[in-house]
Design an enzyme around this catalytic site. Structure first.
Site, PDB file in Angstrom:
ATOM      1  N   ASP A 317       0.782  -1.394  -0.232  1.00 16.69           N
ATOM      2  CA  ASP A 317      -0.335   0.287  -0.042  1.00 16.69           C
ATOM      3  C   ASP A 317       0.801   1.181  -0.076  1.00 16.69           C
ATOM      4  O   ASP A 317       0.050   1.849  -0.313  1.00 16.69           O
ATOM      5  CB  ASP A 317      -0.710  -0.216   1.237  1.00 16.69           C
ATOM      6  CG  ASP A 317      -2.414  -1.281   1.091  1.00 16.69           C
ATOM      7  OD1 ASP A 317      -2.664  -1.457   0.354  1.00 16.69           O
ATOM      8  OD2 ASP A 317      -2.226  -1.187   2.443  1.00 16.69           O
ATOM      9  N   ARG A 348      -2.058   1.962  -9.836  1.00 19.35           N
ATOM     10  CA  ARG A 348      -1.232   3.438  -8.770  1.00 19.35           C
ATOM     11  C   ARG A 348       0.179   3.004 -10.199  1.00 19.35           C
ATOM     12  O   ARG A 348       0.334   3.987  -9.997  1.00 19.35           O
ATOM     13  CB  ARG A 348      -0.868   2.300  -7.900  1.00 19.35           C
ATOM     14  CG  ARG A 348      -2.696   2.775  -6.846  1.00 19.35           C
ATOM     15  CD  ARG A 348      -2.144   2.244  -5.167  1.00 19.35           C
ATOM     16  NE  ARG A 348      -3.284   2.555  -4.751  1.00 19.35           N
ATOM     17  CZ  ARG A 348      -3.210   2.093  -2.875  1.00 19.35           C
ATOM     18  NH1 ARG A 348      -2.743   1.873  -2.709  1.00 19.35           N
ATOM     19  NH2 ARG A 348      -4.222   2.592  -2.599  1.00 19.35           N
ATOM     20  N   ARG A 389      -4.585   6.945  -1.693  1.00 23.22           N
ATOM     21  CA  ARG A 389      -2.576   7.486  -1.485  1.00 23.22           C
ATOM     22  C   ARG A 389      -2.346   8.206  -2.620  1.00 23.22           C
ATOM     23  O   ARG A 389      -1.513   8.277  -1.825  1.00 23.22           O
ATOM     24  CB  ARG A 389      -2.464   5.430  -1.149  1.00 23.22           C
ATOM     25  CG  ARG A 389      -3.325   4.825  -0.294  1.00 23.22           C
ATOM     26  CD  ARG A 389      -2.614   3.882   0.225  1.00 23.22           C
ATOM     27  NE  ARG A 389      -3.716   2.558   0.678  1.00 23.22           N
ATOM     28  CZ  ARG A 389      -3.982   2.452   2.001  1.00 23.22           C
ATOM     29  NH1 ARG A 389      -3.201   3.849   2.532  1.00 23.22           N
ATOM     30  NH2 ARG A 389      -4.058   1.777   2.510  1.00 23.22           N
TER      31      ARG A 389
HETATM   32  C1  S3P Z   1      -5.158  -5.948   2.387  1.00 19.31           C
HETATM   33  C2  S3P Z   1      -4.615  -6.528   1.896  1.00 19.31           C
HETATM   34  C3  S3P Z   1      -4.099  -6.204   0.937  1.00 19.31           C
HETATM   35  C4  S3P Z   1      -3.921  -4.204   1.170  1.00 19.31           C
HETATM   36  C5  S3P Z   1      -5.475  -3.225   1.028  1.00 19.31           C
HETATM   37  C6  S3P Z   1      -5.644  -4.102   2.537  1.00 19.31           C
HETATM   38  C7  S3P Z   1      -5.780  -6.526   3.755  1.00 19.31           C
HETATM   39  O1  S3P Z   1      -4.378  -5.914  -0.476  1.00 19.31           O
HETATM   40  O2  S3P Z   1      -3.773  -3.558  -0.308  1.00 19.31           O
HETATM   41  O3  S3P Z   1      -5.218  -2.464   1.956  1.00 19.31           O
HETATM   42  O4  S3P Z   1      -6.525  -5.821   5.257  1.00 19.31           O
HETATM   43  O5  S3P Z   1      -6.124  -7.764   3.574  1.00 19.31           O
HETATM   44  P1  S3P Z   1      -4.581  -7.091  -1.539  1.00 19.31           P
HETATM   45  O6  S3P Z   1      -4.917  -8.595  -0.234  1.00 19.31           O
HETATM   46  O7  S3P Z   1      -5.115  -7.488  -2.257  1.00 19.31           O
HETATM   47  O8  S3P Z   1      -3.326  -7.601  -1.275  1.00 19.31           O
END
Ligand code: S3P
Length: 435
Positions: A317, A348, A389
């Protein structure tokens, strides 16, 4: 909704102490597990963001009583594993991929049908990564060509599977584990690279037997969850904007207290240190079963790096703001193995490339990363593409750009970081709504 544009200009050095809000990932999970636990759970440090409030509203539609004694606090009256009730209307997850994907897993095991919807950004995000493995467990979920809205059919009998994730995703892992609570037999998830393990830790804290180690988690159905109080740590991903801001603005010295430092979240710390950043962790401790610490960051000249691919999942992120650090670093920064960035709240890689080029930065896009030639940032106008973000990252860029940076459409910042503008201005940003 009206558009909200921001203008970010050179401010002062970033100084003082900034208390960032609660962790988004932990807040979503605490709500969901407390909702299906037996008894009353108290969450402190809850993120009052639009994403997490959307999840709370969905659970309320499913019959869960949630009290708000004060901002950042929730008292959840758990309904037990089989106590949720059908909602008469669609369940709106807003902008939240985490909310929608985890709820899909939770709802796949219910006796009733549910319909999950989201905003324009969420409606473009891939859902087959959860619906396909859930279908192998016996779930029936209709999508619009793999995209939301999702219709989750109730009354299906689920069976556990052993699933090797094709991409590292904590959301997919968590959706399968939540469905696994309702499945006959064992559900096992194996990851290509370990991802954040909040669901596993929290299931254990709520008393569900689970075995997990980095990259692997296994549970079986047929148990129950016991209400548990949760202390949510401050969100490392929100702290990230200040870590980069203070690193690139000369004279800065900023303290960020009580930040969650789960190693699956802190890849940016390592990346910035490789680039020459001056960051110290003070008072490392444990809170609510999670490592936390105060972060002290001082300005330091940064240089470009060839970013180790192994860091990518631990900072998934934080790339938008890393791109800003790279744009101010001397030399080139090379990023690979980050194709997942293309399916976040916006693409992104593309969004940052267009924005950075508008600010005069030389940046090449690759299918799974970028090469950024750093040195200086100019002023100009950029688009957020409804991505919180991206908006906050370009606010950081404005701190050091030669002329003001105007950022179009920043209203989504409230999804993860309500109060960003005031906190930022309080420590030295010069950020204001654009005329
Ligand atoms: C998250 C997992 C991530 C992250 C998201 C929050 C979570 O996504 O990018 O902001 O809380 O499990 P992905 O599981 O798609 O990588």
């Amino acid at each position: 909704m009206n558009r909200l544009d921001w203008s970010s200009s050179r401010g002062k050095s970033l100084r003082g102490s900034v208390q960032v809000p609660g962790d988004k990932s932990v807040s979503h999970r605490a709500l969901m597990l407390a909702a299906i636990a037996e008894g009353t759970s108290h969450i402190r440090g809850f993120l009052e963001g639009e994403d997490t409030r959307a999840t709370a509203a969905v659970l309320a539609q499913l019959g869960v009583r949630i009290d708000t004694p004060s901002a950042g606090e929730r008292v959840i009256h758990g309904m037990g594993l089989h106590g949720l009730r059908a909602s008469s209307g669609p369940l709106d997850c807003g902008n939240a991929g985490t909310g929608m994907r985890l709820l899909t897993g939770l709802l796949a095991g219910q006796a009733f049908d549910s319909r999950l919807v989201g905003d324009d950004s969420l409606s473009k995000r891939p859902m087959r990564r959860v619906t396909d493995p859930l279908a192998s467990m016996g779930a029936r979920i209709d999508t619009r060509d793999g995209l939301p809205p999702l219709h989750v059919h109730g009354g299906q009998s689920l069976g556990g599977i052993c699933y090797a994730l094709p991409v590292a995703s904590a959301q997919v892992k968590s959706a399968l584990l939540l469905a696994g609570l309702y499945a006959n037999g064992e559900t096992e998830v194996i990851e290509p690279h370990p991802t954040r393990d909040y669901t596993e830790r929290m299931l254990a804290a709520f008393g569900w037997p689970i075995s997990f180690s980095p990259g692997r988690a296994r549970i079986s159905g047929g148990h129950s969850l016991r209400a548990t109080d949760v202390d949510v740590p401050a969100d490392f991903s929100s702290a990230a904007f200040f870590l980069v801001g203070a690193s690139i603005v000369p004279g800065s010295e900023l303290r960020l207290p009580a930040i969650g430092l789960n190693p699956r979240r802190t890849g940016l710390l390592q990346a910035l240190r490789l680039m020459g950043a001056d960051i110290t962790i003070e008072n490392p401790r444990e809170s609510g079963g999670e490592p936390v610490g105060d972060i002290l960051v001082r300005h330091a000249p940064l240089h470009g790096v060839d970013l180790p691919e192994s860091l990518v999942p631990d900072m998934i992120d934080e790339f938008p703001v890393l791109f800003i650090a790279a744009a101010m670093a001397s030399g080139a920064t090379v990023i690979r193995g980050a194709a997942e960035l293309r399916v976040k709240e916006s693409d992104r890689i593309a969004t940052m490339a267009t924005g950075l080029r508008a600010l005069g930065v030389e940046m090449a896009e690759t299918p799974d990363g970028a090469i950024i030639h750093g040195g200086r940032l100019g002023g100009g106008t950029v688009q957020s593409h409804l991505d919180h973000r991206i908006a906050m990252s370009f606010a950081v860029a404005g701190l050091v750009a030669d002329a003001p940076v105007t950022i179009h459409d920043c209203r989504h910042v409230a999804t993860s970081f309500p109060g960003f503008l005031d906190l930022a201005n309080g420590c030295g940003f010069a950020l204001q709504p654009a005329a």
